[in-house]
Write an enzyme that holds these catalytic residues in place. Structure first.
Site: not given
Ligand SMILES: C[S@@+](CC[C@H](N)C(=O)[O-])C[C@H]1O[C@@H](n2cnc3c(N)ncnc32)[C@H](O)[C@@H]1O
Length: 256
Positions: A51, A76, A125, A129, A202-203
């Protein structure tokens, strides 16, 4: 840094199923479990599912509970978030779960070619941009291909109409085989499987704000030059420019 965060960092440091490896060591020594996750950590040959951007790891833990004959690794960059899932896996006594704290760009340092069976990307995310940071961009798909088995499946679950449209276009343009495509899972009862009911942090926040949740799964052939789709005409997600408490019910991407 807050005391609570420091405590979490100290705790994951002690957990045998959480891995964090400084880049300097990765380069000089290599990661010892690369190519050896099966017997070196899980003690079985079961398929490995990762994941990406797992946050608190709801999918990693939720899938591990449902599929004891598969192995799951949540990845993560943020250790304090990983802490929640790692602790839950301990409480549940799950032996088929690990967490890896790293930047996803470094995946090939941690897994050998074909070592990963399937990938979940949960509520990333959309990086409207900054396409180079977008976790479903061709650049990231190329990185995933270095570790994913040929024709392995990518599952994307998202609230973002922008990211969903962009990824759909990318899939269509490159003729990637679609496994599932649901634009509003909670209003498509026949498609709402037990797996899709797993709800991330986040969902829950996006659902509270009335947004629809989308799911797109596709397979990724090994040898294919991937092309970026046009994205200039994709409407941006307006709700993302507001604070968390902004009520989205008047936006055009809401559910009633
Ligand atoms: C918006 S959060 C979603 C977290 C989780 N999947 C949820 O739905 O609750 C996006 C996550 O992706 C991680 N993330 C974003 N870009 C990343 C990268 N290049 N490498 C590792 N983690 C990343 C961020 O640290 C963050 O915890």
């Amino acid at each position: 840094m807050g005391k609570n965060k420091l405590k979490k960092f100290a705790e994951i440091e002690q957990m045998d199923h959480v891995f964090q490896f400084p880049f300097a060591r990765l380069e000089s020594e290599g990661f010892p479990l690369k190519g050896n996750w099966h017997m070196g950590f899980f003690n079985n040959n079961n398929p490995i599912v990762i994941e990406i951007g797992c946050g608190r790891g709801e999918y990693t833990v939720g899938l591990a509970r449902r599929f004891p004959d598969r192995n799951f690794i949540g990845i993560d960059i943020k250790g304090a978030r990983i802490h929640a899932g790692a602790k839950q896996a301990l409480i549940d006594g799950l032996k088929n779960v690990a967490f890896l704290r790293t930047n996803v760009e470094l995946l090939p340092f941690f897994f050998s070619s074909g070592e990963v069976e399937e990938i979940w990307i949960t509520f990333p995310d959309p990086q409207m941009k900054k396409p180079r940071r977008r976790l479903t961009s061709t650049m990231f798909l190329d990185t995933y291909r270095k570790v994913l088995r040929p024709d392995g499946i990518i599952n994307l679950k998202t609230d973002s109409p922008f990211l969903y449209t962009y990824t759909e276009r990318l899939v269509r343009l490159n003729r990637l085989p679609v496994v599932a495509n649901i634009s509003d899972i909670y209003h498509t009862p026949e498609a709402l499987t037990d797996i899709l009911r797993i709800r991330t942090h986040y969902e829950s926040q996006w659902l509270d704000r009335g947004l629809t949740i989308k799911y797109l799964a596709f397979s990724l052939p090994q040898y294919l030059d991937l092309t970026e789709p046009e994205e200039d005409d994709i409407p941006l997600d307006t709700y993302r420019s507001y604070g968390r408490n902004y009520n989205t019910r008047n936006q055009n991407d809401t559910i009633s």
